[in-house]
Design a protein around this motif. Structure first.
Motif, PDB file in Angstrom:
ATOM      1  N   LEU A  33       0.808  -1.227   0.000  1.00  0.00           N
ATOM      2  CA  LEU A  33       0.000   0.000   0.000  1.00  0.00           C
ATOM      3  C   LEU A  33       0.835   1.267   0.000  1.00  0.00           C
ATOM      4  O   LEU A  33       0.276   2.362  -0.087  1.00  0.00           O
ATOM      5  N   ALA A  36       0.000   4.944  -1.513  1.00  0.00           N
ATOM      6  CA  ALA A  36      -1.424   5.282  -1.580  1.00  0.00           C
ATOM      7  C   ALA A  36      -1.665   6.645  -0.921  1.00  0.00           C
ATOM      8  O   ALA A  36      -1.015   7.007   0.046  1.00  0.00           O
ATOM      9  N   ALA A  62      -7.679   4.764  -5.702  1.00  0.00           N
ATOM     10  CA  ALA A  62      -8.027   3.492  -6.345  1.00  0.00           C
ATOM     11  C   ALA A  62      -7.080   2.364  -5.989  1.00  0.00           C
ATOM     12  O   ALA A  62      -7.204   1.261  -6.522  1.00  0.00           O
ATOM     13  N   ARG A  64      -5.615  -0.814  -4.298  1.00  0.00           N
ATOM     14  CA  ARG A  64      -6.249  -1.940  -3.632  1.00  0.00           C
ATOM     15  C   ARG A  64      -5.174  -2.907  -3.141  1.00  0.00           C
ATOM     16  O   ARG A  64      -4.122  -3.035  -3.773  1.00  0.00           O
ATOM     17  N   PRO A  65      -5.412  -3.608  -2.019  1.00  0.00           N
ATOM     18  CA  PRO A  65      -4.430  -4.585  -1.547  1.00  0.00           C
ATOM     19  C   PRO A  65      -4.259  -5.709  -2.557  1.00  0.00           C
ATOM     20  O   PRO A  65      -5.178  -6.063  -3.295  1.00  0.00           O
ATOM     21  N   TRP A  82     -11.727  -6.552   4.584  1.00  0.00           N
ATOM     22  CA  TRP A  82     -11.417  -5.505   3.597  1.00  0.00           C
ATOM     23  C   TRP A  82     -12.717  -4.817   3.211  1.00  0.00           C
ATOM     24  O   TRP A  82     -13.668  -5.453   2.771  1.00  0.00           O
ATOM     25  N   ASP A  83     -12.802  -3.504   3.453  1.00  0.00           N
ATOM     26  CA  ASP A  83     -13.972  -2.698   3.116  1.00  0.00           C
ATOM     27  C   ASP A  83     -13.586  -1.680   2.051  1.00  0.00           C
ATOM     28  O   ASP A  83     -12.584  -0.969   2.182  1.00  0.00           O
ATOM     29  N   ALA A  84     -14.430  -1.595   1.015  1.00  0.00           N
ATOM     30  CA  ALA A  84     -14.168  -0.619  -0.046  1.00  0.00           C
ATOM     31  C   ALA A  84     -14.913   0.691   0.182  1.00  0.00           C
ATOM     32  O   ALA A  84     -14.549   1.720  -0.367  1.00  0.00           O
ATOM     33  N   THR A  85     -15.983   0.667   0.975  1.00  0.00           N
ATOM     34  CA  THR A  85     -16.774   1.865   1.246  1.00  0.00           C
ATOM     35  C   THR A  85     -16.933   2.035   2.732  1.00  0.00           C
ATOM     36  O   THR A  85     -16.919   1.041   3.472  1.00  0.00           O
ATOM     37  N   PRO A  88     -11.526   3.130   1.446  1.00  0.00           N
ATOM     38  CA  PRO A  88     -10.775   1.866   1.514  1.00  0.00           C
ATOM     39  C   PRO A  88     -10.219   1.654   2.920  1.00  0.00           C
ATOM     40  O   PRO A  88      -9.622   2.545   3.516  1.00  0.00           O
ATOM     41  N   LEU A  90      -8.586  -1.704   5.557  1.00  0.00           N
ATOM     42  CA  LEU A  90      -8.225  -3.102   5.766  1.00  0.00           C
ATOM     43  C   LEU A  90      -7.964  -3.314   7.244  1.00  0.00           C
ATOM     44  O   LEU A  90      -7.189  -2.588   7.860  1.00  0.00           O
TER      45      LEU A  90
END
Length: 573
Positions: A33, A36, A62, A64-65, A82-85, A88, A90
């Protein structure tokens, strides 16, 4: 981050294997990461049934792991999410060993330890990893030397022993592989069972809520029909309405039992301690349950209670009533001859008052091997005694769970053919200071009620009439803001679940409006109030459940905005 994780794990007493797993995964994920935007990392000690050390990464953009890193985290760690919303994030974690020390003290020790560490440079991190690698190499070398020594000893033995050793080694390796595979399968099954249990709890809560709303409406309408101020009913009509009210109350009690079981399993059911008139509770239970007894089987409850050393019993009246109702109804159901008797005693333990309620029956009894299982949900003892006796198998498990929530315990003693004795022991807590009574006190000038359910508006209308001189009802949520701005009410009662805009959105609009941001808002919900999103309700005065909503409860919540009594001639503040 990797260095801090290692130090925190060791300080908290985590095993070396779990420490290496968590630190390695954190290092791999963090390295992926790097770069980022707004990347942050933090360590959290999370309070749960078993405390956990959580490493949490957050960032934007954008990035992502790496999939292989997420797969490794899922295999190696107890917690990997892992949550995207909404952004991001983890979350990685491992459980900690349980110790008697409070979690706050352990957190303070770790925080102090990490503050004392110097900054991390790439050189230091490489040297740390090299030290770990050297230690691993030394251990591997020691193992290799030990193997060489063993090989030399084995070479000195005969060929038969060598062949046997090789055969046993092969079998042991195959067995180990099978054990590892079995362990992985058991972990997977455990996760599946946990997910199924969570789904069951959600199902109970959702179904109970969907059933409770219309039942509340039926009960409220029957109360309006039976109110002394309503249009008079014929004798037959009054009897039929009483029958509807009784059946509705029974259905609501069953639905609330299911809902309470779901809340208790999720840890969201909390007792509300108030002074309880135990004699009145027993009188009501006697009147309600006597009709369910078999002919010739009396239900005996005491008319005079012994003196309590600490004054009146203080507990959750609703929970206690449900505990006793379940225990008594169970005894009456399985007692064909003799009697069912409830006795009450008060005692002190370690300086604290306790109440002991004992239910004794002369029924069929329970075999010893079945007595532990009767407290399992949905389990029923099989046998001829079950004929014509319907039930869900939730009565005793539910009663024991409520007893434990009250801080007490439930014990059972039984023998086939000799009856059953159930003992409920609960502490008598300290009552909270009661609020001002609702009846006869000052009233608000204007209140606006926003709710799309016409049945609920009808049932709550009499209660609001005692609190406000003028009540404006809004059935369409889209019109609520305009009505509130026009009426300038002293308070707003806002339903949470409505067609858009819902209660959350309306409360947010009022908070952003300079003309409306100071209007007190009481949020009403048919759901469990403890399960709402409280972060979106910070501008609300209170959140109340619609079940058992009374004038006194509303007055208690609205007491900060009710006008205070004042001397004649005193200017209003």
């Amino acid at each position: 981050m990797r260095r801090d994780v290692q130090e925190a794990c060791r300080r908290l007493g985590m095993s070396e294997a779990d420490t290496v797993r968590l630190a390695t995964v954190v290092g791999e994920v963090g390295r992926g990461l790097l770069g980022a935007r707004a990347l942050t990392g933090r360590l959290v000690l999370e309070e749960a049934e078993r405390p956990r050390l959580i490493a949490e990464f957050g960032w934007s953009g954008a990035v992502r792991p790496a999939p292989d890193a997420l797969q490794a985290a899922g295999r190696l760690l107890h917690t990997s999410r892992w949550d995207a919303t909404p952004f991001p994030r983890l979350v990685l974690g491992q459980p900690l060993p349980v110790t008697p020390r409070p979690l706050a003290e352990r957190a303070a020790d770790v925080r102090e330890e990490l503050r004392g560490l110097a900054g991390v440079s790439m050189g230091e991190e490489l040297r740390s990893q090299n030290r770990d690698l050297l230690a691993a190499l030394q251990q591997a070398r020691a193992h290799q030397e030990e193997l060489q020594r063993l090989n030399q000893e084995l070479e000195e033995t005969n060929q038969g022993v060598m062949a046997l050793y090789a055969e046993l080694s092969s079998e042991l390796e195959a067995t180990n592989s099978g054990v590892v595979a079995l362990y992985a399968e058991l972990e997977e099954k455990t996760r599946e069972l946990s997910l199924l249990n969570e789904a069951k709890t959600r199902f109970w809560a959702n179904v109970s809520h969907e059933l409770r709303s219309p039942v509340n409406g039926v009960i409220g309408l029957t109360r309006l029909l039976l109110d002394p101020g309503a249009d008079p009913l014929t004798a037959e009509q009054a009897q039929q309405v009483h029958m509807i009210a009784g059946a509705s109350s029974t259905m609501l009690a069953l639905v609330e039992e299911l809902l309470d079981v779901a809340k208790a399993e999720s840890g969201r059911l909390e007792p509300e301690l108030v002074p309880v008139d135990l004699r009145m509770v027993l009188h009501q239970l006697h009147g309600t349950l006597s009709g369910t007894a078999r002919p010739g089987v009396p239900l005996v409850v005491p008319d005079v209670l012994p003196d309590s050393p600490a004054g009146p019993l203080v507990t959750d009246e609703v929970m206690l009533t449900r505990v006793l109702r379940n225990v008594l109804s169970n005894s009456l159901k399985f007692t064909e001859h003799g009697r069912v008797e409830l006795t009450v005693d008060f005692t002190e333990r370690a300086g604290h008052p306790w109440c002991v309620l004992t239910v004794t029956d002369t029924g069929v009894g329970i075999p010893v091997e079945e007595q532990a299982r009767v407290f399992e949900e949905f389990y029923q003892v099989r046998g001829p005694h079950q004929r014509a006796r319907s039930g869900t198998g939730l009565g005793l498990p539910y009663a024991r769970r409520l007893t434990e929530l009250l801080g007490g315990r439930m014990m059972l003693d039984s023998a086939p053919g000799a009856g059953t004795t159930v003992t409920v022991e609960i502490p008598s807590g300290t009552a909270p200071r009661p609020g001002d009574p609702a009846g006869g006190g000052p009233r608000l000038e204007r209140v606006v009620l926003v709710d799309d359910d016409p049945v609920f508006r009808t049932t709550v209308r009499p209660a609001l009439a005692q609190l406000a001189r003028e009540v404006t009802e809004v059935g369409v949520s889209a019109q609520a803001i305009a009505v509130i701005r026009r009426e300038r009410p002293d308070a707003v009662l806002l339903d949470l679940t409505m067609p858009p805009p819902d209660g959350y959105q309306l409360l947010a609009r009022m908070a952003e409006d300079r003309e409306l941001d100071r209007v007190p808002v009481v949020v009403l919900t048919a759901n469990d109030p403890s399960g709402v999103d409280s972060s979106r309700l910070v501008h609300a005065l209170a959140v109340l459940g619609k079940t058992h909503l009374t004038t006194a409860r509303l007055a208690d919540v609205l007491s900060p905005v009710l006008p205070r009594p004042r001397d004649p001639g005193t200017a209003r503040p």
